[in-house]
Design a protein around this motif. Structure first.
Motif, PDB file in Angstrom:
ATOM      1  N   ASN A   1       0.834  -1.203   0.000  1.00  0.00           N
ATOM      2  CA  ASN A   1       0.000   0.000   0.000  1.00  0.00           C
ATOM      3  C   ASN A   1       0.867   1.251   0.000  1.00  0.00           C
ATOM      4  OD1 ASN A   1      -2.487  -1.462   0.167  1.00  0.00           O
ATOM      5  ND2 ASN A   1      -2.141  -1.758   2.355  1.00  0.00           N
ATOM      6  N   ILE A   2       0.529   2.183  -0.867  1.00  0.00           N
ATOM      7  CA  ILE A   2       1.249   3.445  -0.978  1.00  0.00           C
ATOM      8  C   ILE A   2       0.271   4.603  -0.825  1.00  0.00           C
ATOM      9  CG2 ILE A   2       2.594   4.956  -2.513  1.00  0.00           C
ATOM     10  CD1 ILE A   2       4.192   2.609  -1.601  1.00  0.00           C
ATOM     11  N   SER A   3       0.660   5.627  -0.090  1.00  0.00           N
ATOM     12  CA  SER A   3      -0.141   6.836   0.047  1.00  0.00           C
ATOM     13  C   SER A   3       0.636   8.015  -0.513  1.00  0.00           C
ATOM     14  CB  SER A   3      -0.491   7.099   1.512  1.00  0.00           C
ATOM     15  OG  SER A   3      -1.340   6.095   2.018  1.00  0.00           O
ATOM     16  N   ALA A   4      -0.022   8.772  -1.360  1.00  0.00           N
ATOM     17  CA  ALA A   4       0.607   9.944  -1.962  1.00  0.00           C
ATOM     18  C   ALA A   4      -0.168  11.193  -1.554  1.00  0.00           C
ATOM     19  CB  ALA A   4       0.642   9.814  -3.477  1.00  0.00           C
ATOM     20  N   LYS A   5       0.520  12.137  -0.934  1.00  0.00           N
ATOM     21  CA  LYS A   5      -0.130  13.365  -0.514  1.00  0.00           C
ATOM     22  C   LYS A   5       0.162  14.478  -1.507  1.00  0.00           C
ATOM     23  CE  LYS A   5      -0.768  16.466   3.432  1.00  0.00           C
ATOM     24  NZ  LYS A   5      -0.371  16.768   4.824  1.00  0.00           N
ATOM     25  N   ILE A   6      -0.884  15.036  -2.053  1.00  0.00           N
ATOM     26  CA  ILE A   6      -0.767  16.146  -2.993  1.00  0.00           C
ATOM     27  C   ILE A   6      -1.650  17.273  -2.478  1.00  0.00           C
ATOM     28  CG2 ILE A   6      -1.049  16.904  -5.380  1.00  0.00           C
ATOM     29  CD1 ILE A   6      -0.779  14.033  -6.253  1.00  0.00           C
ATOM     30  N   GLY A   7      -1.017  18.320  -2.008  1.00  0.00           N
ATOM     31  CA  GLY A   7      -1.771  19.388  -1.363  1.00  0.00           C
ATOM     32  C   GLY A   7      -2.391  18.872  -0.085  1.00  0.00           C
ATOM     33  N   ASN A   8      -3.713  19.026   0.028  1.00  0.00           N
ATOM     34  CA  ASN A   8      -4.420  18.524   1.202  1.00  0.00           C
ATOM     35  C   ASN A   8      -5.058  17.160   0.981  1.00  0.00           C
ATOM     36  OD1 ASN A   8      -3.854  20.869   2.714  1.00  0.00           O
ATOM     37  ND2 ASN A   8      -5.575  21.952   1.740  1.00  0.00           N
ATOM     38  N   GLU A   9      -4.879  16.611  -0.225  1.00  0.00           N
ATOM     39  CA  GLU A   9      -5.503  15.345  -0.566  1.00  0.00           C
ATOM     40  C   GLU A   9      -4.502  14.190  -0.442  1.00  0.00           C
ATOM     41  OE1 GLU A   9      -8.664  14.860  -1.286  1.00  0.00           O
ATOM     42  OE2 GLU A   9      -9.163  16.993  -1.119  1.00  0.00           O
ATOM     43  N   VAL A  10      -5.016  13.037  -0.027  1.00  0.00           N
ATOM     44  CA  VAL A  10      -4.203  11.823   0.072  1.00  0.00           C
ATOM     45  C   VAL A  10      -4.792  10.770  -0.861  1.00  0.00           C
ATOM     46  CG1 VAL A  10      -3.391   9.963   1.556  1.00  0.00           C
ATOM     47  CG2 VAL A  10      -3.539  12.301   2.451  1.00  0.00           C
ATOM     48  N   TYR A  11      -3.940  10.199  -1.693  1.00  0.00           N
ATOM     49  CA  TYR A  11      -4.370   9.193  -2.658  1.00  0.00           C
ATOM     50  C   TYR A  11      -3.699   7.864  -2.317  1.00  0.00           C
ATOM     51  CZ  TYR A  11      -5.704  13.402  -5.222  1.00  0.00           C
ATOM     52  OH  TYR A  11      -6.248  14.606  -5.577  1.00  0.00           O
ATOM     53  N   ASP A  12      -4.523   6.838  -2.170  1.00  0.00           N
ATOM     54  CA  ASP A  12      -4.019   5.513  -1.807  1.00  0.00           C
ATOM     55  C   ASP A  12      -4.124   4.557  -2.992  1.00  0.00           C
ATOM     56  OD1 ASP A  12      -3.483   6.113   0.954  1.00  0.00           O
ATOM     57  OD2 ASP A  12      -5.655   6.078   1.283  1.00  0.00           O
ATOM     58  N   PHE A  13      -3.088   3.770  -3.201  1.00  0.00           N
ATOM     59  CA  PHE A  13      -3.114   2.742  -4.234  1.00  0.00           C
ATOM     60  C   PHE A  13      -2.122   1.648  -3.845  1.00  0.00           C
ATOM     61  CE2 PHE A  13      -0.011   5.922  -5.418  1.00  0.00           C
ATOM     62  CZ  PHE A  13       1.092   5.197  -5.839  1.00  0.00           C
ATOM     63  N   THR A  14      -2.172   0.546  -4.545  1.00  0.00           N
ATOM     64  CA  THR A  14      -1.249  -0.548  -4.266  1.00  0.00           C
ATOM     65  C   THR A  14      -0.233  -0.659  -5.396  1.00  0.00           C
ATOM     66  OG1 THR A  14      -2.707  -2.197  -5.313  1.00  0.00           O
ATOM     67  CG2 THR A  14      -2.960  -1.836  -2.953  1.00  0.00           C
ATOM     68  N   VAL A  15       0.935  -1.184  -5.064  1.00  0.00           N
ATOM     69  CA  VAL A  15       1.999  -1.334  -6.064  1.00  0.00           C
ATOM     70  C   VAL A  15       2.634  -2.710  -5.923  1.00  0.00           C
ATOM     71  CG1 VAL A  15       3.704  -0.278  -4.528  1.00  0.00           C
ATOM     72  CG2 VAL A  15       4.141  -0.345  -6.976  1.00  0.00           C
TER      73      VAL A  15
END
Length: 209
Positions: free
Chosen positions: A110-124
């Motif tokens: 599981n990876i979480s990417a924070k861009i601004g105030n938003e957090v995007y989760d996806f798997t790799v």
């Protein structure tokens, strides 16, 4: 939601596309700009982590517009499993500041990417193309070939002749001896052209060169 594959070369992309179509898989998107956009031969001398980082950065920037569910990375094994996994982890740490690390192939992290105030989760996950922990795409294609390979198999004797000629001379001359990687590529090219092509197709290939 989309599932994206980053592949190392155009040949890998074409193979995966054919495999996905053959297996009738759905919801798989293959990145149309592979990590390697230069000549496949030169790229595979050593996969450049900078290219992987640039590709991941581009994907990160697309997250607000593209709902990525899973990200896969397919590279050649080349007998360098630990180095490949270490490079992938380093790239993800650089781009996503990720704490989670890939420990082995075929495992999702599981990876979480924070861009601004938003957090995007996806798997790799990652996979290294190999046969018995060795080789690359051409090694796999050579193993699963479906037609008789009389012409291509004769290259083994030619290779022995070259090795005997350069085997006891200078190191510079020995560089002219084909590595297993180069030989498998050469084998596949000859297999396609002479063992599987019709005479008409072979003439067209010759005229196109």
């Amino acid at each position: 939601m989309s599932n994206i594959l980053i592949v190392e070369s155009k040949n890998d992309e074409l193979f995966i596309r054919a495999l996905v179509e053959h297996l009738n898989l759905a919801n798989v998107q293959i990145d149309d700009k592979p990590v390697c956009e230069i000549d496949d031969y030169e790229c595979l001398v050593g996969l450049d982590i900078k290219k992987l980082i640039l590709r991941l950065e581009a994907l990160k920037n697309s997250l607000p517009k593209k709902d990525i569910q899973s990200l896969g990375i397919i590279l050649d094994h080349d007998g360098k499993k630990d180095q490949r996994i270490r490079m992938i982890n380093e790239a993800f740490e650089t781009v996503f500041d990720a704490d989670q690390q890939i420990r082995d192939t075929d495992q999702f992290v599981n990876i979480s990417a924070k861009i601004g105030n938003e957090v995007y989760d996806f798997t790799v996950s990652c996979f290294l193309v190999n046969v018995d922990e060795k080789g690359e795409l051409e090694t796999l294609l050579k193993t699963i070939k479906a037609e008789s390979s009389v012409y291509a198999d004769c290259l083994a004797e030619w290779r022995k002749c070259v090795e005997n000629h350069y085997g006891s001379v200078t190191e510079e001359a020995k560089k002219k001896i084909l590595s297993d990687k180069e030989f498998d590529k050469f084998w596949i090219n000859n297999y396609i052209r002479f063992d599987t092509c019709t005479k008409k197709e072979s003439r067209q290939t010759k005229n196109a060169v």
